[in-house]
Design an enzyme around this catalytic site. Structure first.
Site, PDB file in Angstrom:
ATOM      1  N   SER A 129      -1.843  -0.540 -19.028  1.00  0.00           N
ATOM      2  CA  SER A 129      -2.984  -0.496 -18.104  1.00  0.00           C
ATOM      3  C   SER A 129      -3.018   0.846 -17.369  1.00  0.00           C
ATOM      4  O   SER A 129      -4.107   1.398 -17.114  1.00  0.00           O
ATOM      5  CB  SER A 129      -2.894  -1.637 -17.090  1.00  0.00           C
ATOM      6  OG  SER A 129      -3.290  -2.861 -17.671  1.00  0.00           O
ATOM      7  N   LYS A 177      -2.658  -8.966  -6.761  1.00  0.00           N
ATOM      8  CA  LYS A 177      -2.964 -10.065  -7.679  1.00  0.00           C
ATOM      9  C   LYS A 177      -4.202 -10.780  -7.167  1.00  0.00           C
ATOM     10  O   LYS A 177      -4.504 -10.751  -5.970  1.00  0.00           O
ATOM     11  CB  LYS A 177      -1.801 -11.069  -7.767  1.00  0.00           C
ATOM     12  CG  LYS A 177      -1.693 -11.750  -9.118  1.00  0.00           C
ATOM     13  CD  LYS A 177      -1.161 -10.807 -10.187  1.00  0.00           C
ATOM     14  CE  LYS A 177      -0.942 -11.528 -11.500  1.00  0.00           C
ATOM     15  NZ  LYS A 177      -0.262 -10.665 -12.484  1.00  0.00           N
ATOM     16  N   LYS A 211      -2.391  -2.603  -8.085  1.00  0.00           N
ATOM     17  CA  LYS A 211      -2.661  -3.040  -9.455  1.00  0.00           C
ATOM     18  C   LYS A 211      -2.167  -4.454  -9.656  1.00  0.00           C
ATOM     19  O   LYS A 211      -1.070  -4.801  -9.206  1.00  0.00           O
ATOM     20  CB  LYS A 211      -1.911  -2.105 -10.437  1.00  0.00           C
ATOM     21  CG  LYS A 211      -2.302  -2.311 -11.886  1.00  0.00           C
ATOM     22  CD  LYS A 211      -3.543  -1.527 -12.211  1.00  0.00           C
ATOM     23  CE  LYS A 211      -4.019  -1.734 -13.628  1.00  0.00           C
ATOM     24  NZ  LYS A 211      -4.618  -3.059 -13.848  1.00  0.00           N
ATOM     25  N   THR A 246       1.919  -6.386 -23.589  1.00  0.00           N
ATOM     26  CA  THR A 246       2.945  -7.163 -22.883  1.00  0.00           C
ATOM     27  C   THR A 246       3.953  -7.747 -23.873  1.00  0.00           C
ATOM     28  O   THR A 246       5.166  -7.663 -23.653  1.00  0.00           O
ATOM     29  CB  THR A 246       2.302  -8.280 -22.040  1.00  0.00           C
ATOM     30  OG1 THR A 246       1.320  -7.715 -21.177  1.00  0.00           O
ATOM     31  CG2 THR A 246       3.356  -8.996 -21.211  1.00  0.00           C
ATOM     32  N   HIS A 265       0.818  -1.207   0.000  1.00  0.00           N
ATOM     33  CA  HIS A 265       0.000   0.000   0.000  1.00  0.00           C
ATOM     34  C   HIS A 265       0.856   1.263   0.000  1.00  0.00           C
ATOM     35  O   HIS A 265       0.356   2.341   0.337  1.00  0.00           O
ATOM     36  CB  HIS A 265      -0.930   0.015   1.217  1.00  0.00           C
ATOM     37  CG  HIS A 265      -1.987  -1.041   1.170  1.00  0.00           C
ATOM     38  ND1 HIS A 265      -2.671  -1.468   2.292  1.00  0.00           N
ATOM     39  CD2 HIS A 265      -2.481  -1.775   0.144  1.00  0.00           C
ATOM     40  CE1 HIS A 265      -3.545  -2.410   1.961  1.00  0.00           C
ATOM     41  NE2 HIS A 265      -3.445  -2.614   0.658  1.00  0.00           N
ATOM     42  N   HIS A 266       2.137   1.140  -0.361  1.00  0.00           N
ATOM     43  CA  HIS A 266       2.980   2.346  -0.357  1.00  0.00           C
ATOM     44  C   HIS A 266       2.497   3.358  -1.383  1.00  0.00           C
ATOM     45  O   HIS A 266       2.761   4.551  -1.271  1.00  0.00           O
ATOM     46  CB  HIS A 266       4.448   1.988  -0.596  1.00  0.00           C
ATOM     47  CG  HIS A 266       4.799   1.669  -2.015  1.00  0.00           C
ATOM     48  ND1 HIS A 266       4.447   0.456  -2.606  1.00  0.00           N
ATOM     49  CD2 HIS A 266       5.446   2.377  -2.972  1.00  0.00           C
ATOM     50  CE1 HIS A 266       4.882   0.452  -3.857  1.00  0.00           C
ATOM     51  NE2 HIS A 266       5.489   1.595  -4.108  1.00  0.00           N
ATOM     52  N   ASN A 311      -1.422 -14.947 -25.955  1.00  0.00           N
ATOM     53  CA  ASN A 311      -1.330 -13.532 -26.313  1.00  0.00           C
ATOM     54  C   ASN A 311       0.102 -13.003 -26.210  1.00  0.00           C
ATOM     55  O   ASN A 311       0.631 -12.387 -27.138  1.00  0.00           O
ATOM     56  CB  ASN A 311      -2.261 -12.705 -25.413  1.00  0.00           C
ATOM     57  CG  ASN A 311      -2.197 -11.230 -25.729  1.00  0.00           C
ATOM     58  OD1 ASN A 311      -2.285 -10.824 -26.881  1.00  0.00           O
ATOM     59  ND2 ASN A 311      -2.024 -10.419 -24.706  1.00  0.00           N
ATOM     60  N   LYS A 339       7.681  -4.567  -9.874  1.00  0.00           N
ATOM     61  CA  LYS A 339       7.588  -4.244 -11.298  1.00  0.00           C
ATOM     62  C   LYS A 339       7.158  -2.790 -11.493  1.00  0.00           C
ATOM     63  O   LYS A 339       7.763  -2.047 -12.269  1.00  0.00           O
ATOM     64  CB  LYS A 339       6.586  -5.188 -11.961  1.00  0.00           C
ATOM     65  CG  LYS A 339       6.423  -5.000 -13.458  1.00  0.00           C
ATOM     66  CD  LYS A 339       5.284  -5.861 -13.998  1.00  0.00           C
ATOM     67  CE  LYS A 339       5.488  -7.331 -13.714  1.00  0.00           C
ATOM     68  NZ  LYS A 339       4.436  -8.174 -14.303  1.00  0.00           N
TER      69      LYS A 339
END
Length: 473
Positions: free
Chosen positions: A365, A109, A73, A197, A67-68, A236, A97
């Site tokens: 995103s 996630k 995401k 990606t 939560h920094h 994909n 990331k």
């Protein structure tokens, strides 16, 4: 996760990588513990009524690692291998990331423990909507809180169900479209997200092979042209990685899938192979190349660049010694274990880490999220203005010189940037900048591992966030 990895913990692997990076830093031990810990874990069970009237109880997860920065995401995957340790590890990877590529999100996630191939579209819709409602009840989703995205086993269709469910529960939230990314264009998605990606993988590998000093140490020439590439996973990410690598002059000599692979040292036609796979659900019988029954054995076939773009834990201590590639580009999350990573480094194999290489998805995103908050498409306001400005400039040049541009030249120069143009430009800038920052850190710290360098950069940025809050000295 591979079937022979019951005792493997992706989260522990990620924490080990963090510790390796911290050994090269002066960081407060308490701060390091806080950075590594998962801030919130939500695991739950919910029933699904099947078409025949029977019921199943499914397990769902949403884990917010850090939560920094908010919102957090990370994708949602539908896979029978989904479990708490896997989701924790993937959430942690998202934190590092985002920090590495300077995207202002914390990591998260989620997933549901199912094999999506065993369910029809109606069942998957019910599962997705129920999963979303569980997140809403616990405040684990929202444009300012937690913004999911597609992952293994999910796509734009599932994201459209999620946003529709969220809007139904929150009719007064004006930015509701920003509760999830990877949506279809009709649901305020963004042009370029589908291939983001894979395109990011291409940009990252392209930058890696552009550094002459590094290629000399590997015994390779500079550039992608003529490089032999094997891709594991032809969904994909794998398909788009292979497509852009091939267009840049690389030779795709092998592609591996769960139901077999294909190998051709002369090179494969990526588009023809993809069309055949879609039509035949596999590669067996493809017109060129040799069909390989055990697709994963292609990981050890001769090549210059290996791109694992499937699941985690694919290159382990058991097969790392047999890898023949000089460069491994981690397009999937966690495909190389820490033990394998050390073996590969000892063999002078360059591993371009997942935390960097597959950041294209979260980067685009981020652009989609910004688009949803502003409620206007990129390029919509300025495109026509730019076109008229460039047209007037060309006319002035023609009048001053007496020469005239061809219509093709005018079309190329006058063309205003579309949303897709801007998205790809922003993605390329992000990937190029992050790679050279990571590589520079590697050399400044006199370390061999790009992964360790990437974690050092990420830890430095996360630590600053906590210290600026006054939580740690």
């Amino acid at each position: 996760m591979s079937e022979n990895s019951e005792n493997y913990s992706l989260f522990e692997d990620v924490c080990l990588a963090v510790d390796n990076a911290a050994a090269h830093m002066d960081i407060h031990p308490g701060l390091l513990d806080q950075i590594k810990a998962c801030n919130a874990i939500f695991k739950f069970s919910f029933p699904i009524r099947n078409d025949d009237g029977t019921y199943e109880v499914l397990k769902g997860y949403r884990i917010q690692h850090s939560h920094h920065k908010l919102p957090v995401k990370g994708g949602i995957r539908f896979s029978s291998y989904v479990n708490e340790e896997e989701v924790k590890g993937l959430a942690a990877l998202m934190t590092y990331k985002c920090a590495l590529v300077n995207i202002p999100f914390g990591g998260a996630k989620g997933g549901v423990s199912i094999d999506p191939k065993k369910y029809n579209a109606n069942q998957l819709e019910r599962i997705t909507r129920r999963y979303t409602s569980e997140l809403i009840k616990k405040n684990f989703i929202g444009p300012a809180i937690d913004v999911p995205a597609p992952d293994y086993g999910t796509g734009a269709r599932e994201m459209s169900w999620i946003v529709d469910t969220f809007e139904a529960f929150n009719p007064n939230v004006i930015n509701a479209k920003g509760c999830v990314t990877g949506k279809p264009l009709s649901q305020h998605g963004i042009d370029g997200r589908t291939e983001a990606t894979g395109l990011g993988v291409f940009f990252g590998i392209r930058e890696a092979v552009s550094v002459k000093e590094d290629m000399d140490s590997l015994g390779l020439t500079v550039g992608l042209k003529g490089k032999r590439v094997i891709v594991q996973g032809f969904g994909n990410v794998g398909y788009h990685s292979a497509k852009y690598m091939s267009e840049a002059g690389a030779l795709i000599v092998g592609v591996a899938e769960y139901n077999g692979g294909i190998y051709d040292e002369k090179g494969l036609d990526v588009e023809a192979l993809k069309s055949y796979q879609v039509a035949n659900k596999g590669f067996e019988g493809f017109a060129s190349g040799q069909f390989v029954q055990n697709g994963n054995s292609l990981l050890t076939y001769p090549c210059d660049i290996l791109i694992p773009a499937a699941l985690e834990n694919q290159i382990t201590k058991d097969n790392a010694h047999d890898i023949k590639a000089k460069i491994i580009g981690e397009a999937a999350n966690g495909p190389v274990t820490q033990e394998a990573d050390q073996i590969l480094l000892g063999r002078n194999v360059m591993v371009i880490p997942d935390m960097y290489l597959n950041a294209g998805g979260v980067t685009v995103s981020y652009f989609e999220w910004l688009k949803n908050l502003s409620r206007v498409s990129f390029g919509k306001l300025e495109k026509r203005y730019d076109m008229k400005k460039y047209d007037a400039l060309l006319e002035s040049i023609e009048n001053a010189t007496g020469d005239h541009f061809t219509q093709d030249q005018k079309d190329l120069i006058v063309k205003g940037a579309s949303e897709r143009d801007l998205v790809i430009s922003g993605l390329e800038e992000t990937m190029v900048t992050a790679y050279h920052e990571m590589n520079r850190t590697r050399k400044e710290k006199s370390i061999q591992s790009l992964r360790t360098a990437g974690f050092i950069l990420a830890l430095e940025r996360i630590a600053v966030s906590y210290m600026d809050l006054g939580i740690f000295p």
